[in-house]
Design an enzyme around this catalytic site. Structure first.
Site, PDB file in Angstrom:
ATOM      1  N   SER A 119       0.855  -1.196   0.000  1.00 44.78           N
ATOM      2  CA  SER A 119       0.000   0.000   0.000  1.00 44.78           C
ATOM      3  C   SER A 119       0.886   1.241   0.000  1.00 44.78           C
ATOM      4  O   SER A 119       1.996   1.212   0.547  1.00 44.78           O
ATOM      5  CB  SER A 119      -0.884   0.014   1.251  1.00 44.78           C
ATOM      6  N   TYR A 161      -2.033  -0.585  10.275  1.00 51.58           N
ATOM      7  CA  TYR A 161      -2.118  -1.118   8.899  1.00 51.58           C
ATOM      8  C   TYR A 161      -0.912  -0.654   8.078  1.00 51.58           C
ATOM      9  O   TYR A 161      -0.276  -1.452   7.370  1.00 51.58           O
ATOM     10  CB  TYR A 161      -3.425  -0.633   8.280  1.00 51.58           C
TER      11      TYR A 161
HETATM   12  P1  NAP Z   1     -11.488  -5.715  -0.086  1.00 55.49           P
HETATM   13  O1  NAP Z   1     -12.364  -5.092  -1.113  1.00 55.49           O
HETATM   14  O2  NAP Z   1     -11.812  -5.565   1.360  1.00 55.49           O
HETATM   15  O3  NAP Z   1     -11.356  -7.273  -0.452  1.00 55.49           O
HETATM   16  C1  NAP Z   1     -10.540  -8.062   0.341  1.00 55.49           C
HETATM   17  C2  NAP Z   1     -10.538  -9.484  -0.161  1.00 55.49           C
HETATM   18  O4  NAP Z   1      -9.631 -10.226   0.676  1.00 55.49           O
HETATM   19  C3  NAP Z   1     -11.874 -10.170  -0.047  1.00 55.49           C
HETATM   20  O5  NAP Z   1     -12.000 -11.125  -1.085  1.00 55.49           O
HETATM   21  C4  NAP Z   1     -11.797 -10.881   1.320  1.00 55.49           C
HETATM   22  O6  NAP Z   1     -12.608 -12.037   1.408  1.00 55.49           O
HETATM   23  C5  NAP Z   1     -10.331 -11.264   1.330  1.00 55.49           C
HETATM   24  N1  NAP Z   1      -9.794 -11.432   2.666  1.00 55.49           N
HETATM   25  C6  NAP Z   1      -9.862 -10.574   3.711  1.00 55.49           C
HETATM   26  N2  NAP Z   1      -9.254 -11.091   4.784  1.00 55.49           N
HETATM   27  C7  NAP Z   1      -8.824 -12.323   4.413  1.00 55.49           C
HETATM   28  C8  NAP Z   1      -8.167 -13.377   5.086  1.00 55.49           C
HETATM   29  N3  NAP Z   1      -7.820 -13.278   6.367  1.00 55.49           N
HETATM   30  N4  NAP Z   1      -7.894 -14.503   4.404  1.00 55.49           N
HETATM   31  C9  NAP Z   1      -8.242 -14.621   3.095  1.00 55.49           C
HETATM   32  N5  NAP Z   1      -8.861 -13.663   2.406  1.00 55.49           N
HETATM   33  C10 NAP Z   1      -9.157 -12.539   3.069  1.00 55.49           C
HETATM   34  O7  NAP Z   1      -9.997  -5.177  -0.196  1.00 55.49           O
HETATM   35  P2  NAP Z   1      -9.222  -4.453  -1.423  1.00 55.49           P
HETATM   36  O8  NAP Z   1      -9.442  -3.002  -1.319  1.00 55.49           O
HETATM   37  O9  NAP Z   1      -9.480  -5.167  -2.684  1.00 55.49           O
HETATM   38  O10 NAP Z   1      -7.718  -4.713  -0.931  1.00 55.49           O
HETATM   39  C11 NAP Z   1      -6.938  -5.790  -1.430  1.00 55.49           C
HETATM   40  C12 NAP Z   1      -5.504  -5.534  -1.030  1.00 55.49           C
HETATM   41  O11 NAP Z   1      -5.104  -4.258  -1.496  1.00 55.49           O
HETATM   42  C13 NAP Z   1      -5.267  -5.520   0.479  1.00 55.49           C
HETATM   43  O12 NAP Z   1      -4.024  -6.125   0.784  1.00 55.49           O
HETATM   44  C14 NAP Z   1      -5.228  -4.044   0.804  1.00 55.49           C
HETATM   45  O13 NAP Z   1      -4.478  -3.772   1.964  1.00 55.49           O
HETATM   46  C15 NAP Z   1      -4.562  -3.500  -0.440  1.00 55.49           C
HETATM   47  N6  NAP Z   1      -4.812  -2.071  -0.675  1.00 55.49           N
HETATM   48  C16 NAP Z   1      -6.058  -1.590  -0.918  1.00 55.49           C
HETATM   49  C17 NAP Z   1      -6.243  -0.229  -1.121  1.00 55.49           C
HETATM   50  C18 NAP Z   1      -7.589   0.387  -1.379  1.00 55.49           C
HETATM   51  O14 NAP Z   1      -7.678   1.631  -1.396  1.00 55.49           O
HETATM   52  N7  NAP Z   1      -8.634  -0.372  -1.577  1.00 55.49           N
HETATM   53  C19 NAP Z   1      -5.141   0.630  -1.088  1.00 55.49           C
HETATM   54  C20 NAP Z   1      -3.888   0.099  -0.837  1.00 55.49           C
HETATM   55  C21 NAP Z   1      -3.728  -1.256  -0.644  1.00 55.49           C
HETATM   56  P3  NAP Z   1     -14.229 -11.952   1.602  1.00 55.49           P
HETATM   57  O15 NAP Z   1     -14.752 -11.407   0.304  1.00 55.49           O
HETATM   58  O16 NAP Z   1     -14.634 -13.354   1.838  1.00 55.49           O
HETATM   59  O17 NAP Z   1     -14.474 -11.034   2.747  1.00 55.49           O
END
Ligand code: NAP
Length: 245
Positions: free
Chosen positions: A140, A154
């Site tokens: 991130s 985080y």
């Molecule tokens: P999201 O929409 O919350 O989706 C998260 C996904 O990960 C979901 O499929 C969830 O499963 C799964 N998950 C959560 N906890 C888990 C666990 N303990 N074991 C296995 N699967 C798990 O998140 P996102 O925004 O796509 O983020 C994905 C990655 O990008 C993360 O590492 C996050 O830190 C990083 N990121 C995101 C952003 C942003 O702005 N969105 C920015 C920087 C970095 P369920 O669907 O079953 O709940």
């Protein structure tokens, strides 16, 4: 088809992970992915990737649970007989909290999923990835920006992901495996609402040089590039996908 490469994506049911699953399927990968608990969304992602012609396997598995991680890799081996690449995407923010407000329990869960679980997946993958294999860790921009007032816990976990990526890239190069990270900025997924801040991307967009949030698909493009032979000399990189922020 025997010559299709196999990709494992953690947290592929929704958001950035789901975009990676679908883009990979469209680019001729077979794909296994995990999700935490939302089976309905995982089924939608699975169906979309199958429609693109891929073999797809969705598995419920908590990345923070060592036995579930071991079972995931065993299932991939049994089903596909090979693994060519891993995207460590699963990640959690924990609740919005200043460091002063945060608890040891929050730190332990966030580090368990984002760092210890990710490291366990890297270990399992490196045991089976072939020469030419690749790992992409989803970090991130928070790792540099610090997450002040929202989630230092985080941000610190993503700092660990960055450092792990640099160190592991040097270790894995000896076996012909490239390890890189992407560092997304403000991306339009449900992560923000689930942390109690549904307006976060809109509210903070003015602070992004490109004046908008990014899409999960824009992050997936960078990840698929890092996985591809087009990035054959890229290792230990941390690629910002944050609109200049
Ligand atoms: P999201 O929409 O919350 O989706 C998260 C996904 O990960 C979901 O499929 C969830 O499963 C799964 N998950 C959560 N906890 C888990 C666990 N303990 N074991 C296995 N699967 C798990 O998140 P996102 O925004 O796509 O983020 C994905 C990655 O990008 C993360 O590492 C996050 O830190 C990083 N990121 C995101 C952003 C942003 O702005 N969105 C920015 C920087 C970095 P369920 O669907 O079953 O709940």
């Amino acid at each position: 088809m025997a010559d299709r490469k196999v990709l494992l994506v953690t947290g592929g049911g929704r958001g950035i992970g789901a975009a990676v699953v679908q883009l990979a399927a469209a680019r001729s990968w077979d794909v296994a992915f995990t999700y935490a608990g939302n089976a309905a969304r995982a089924a939608e992602t699975e169906a979309a990737a199958k429609a693109a012609g891929a073999q797809v396997l969705a598995m419920q598995a908590d990345v923070g649970d060592p036995r579930a991680v071991a079972a995931t890799f065993a299932t991939v081996r049994d089903r596909f007989g090979r693994l060519d690449a891993l995207v460590n995407n699963a990640g959690i923010t924990g609740p919005k909290a200043t460091l002063q407000e945060s608890t040891d329990a929050v730190w332990e869960r966030v580090l368990r999923v984002n760092v210890i679980g990710l490291a366990a997946c890297c270990r399992e993958a490196l045991a089976v990835l072939p020469q030419g294999g690749a790992i992409v860790n989803v970090s991130s921009r928070a790792s540099e920006l610090g997450g002040a007032g929202e989630w230092v816990h985080y941000a610190a976990s993503k700092g660990a992901v960055d450092t792990l990526t640099v160190g592991l890239a040097k270790e894995a190069a000896a076996q012909g495996v490239r390890v890189n990270a992407v560092n997304p900025g403000l991306i339009e997924t449900e992560l923000h609402a689930n942390a109690g801040m549904p307006d976060r991307v809109a509210r903070m967009s003015a602070g992004v040089p490109m004046a908008r949030g990014g899409s999960a698909e824009e992050v997936a493009e960078a990840i698929l590039w890092l996985l591809s032979d087009a990035a054959s000399y890229v290792a230990g990189a941390r690629v910002p996908v944050g609109g200049g922020r």
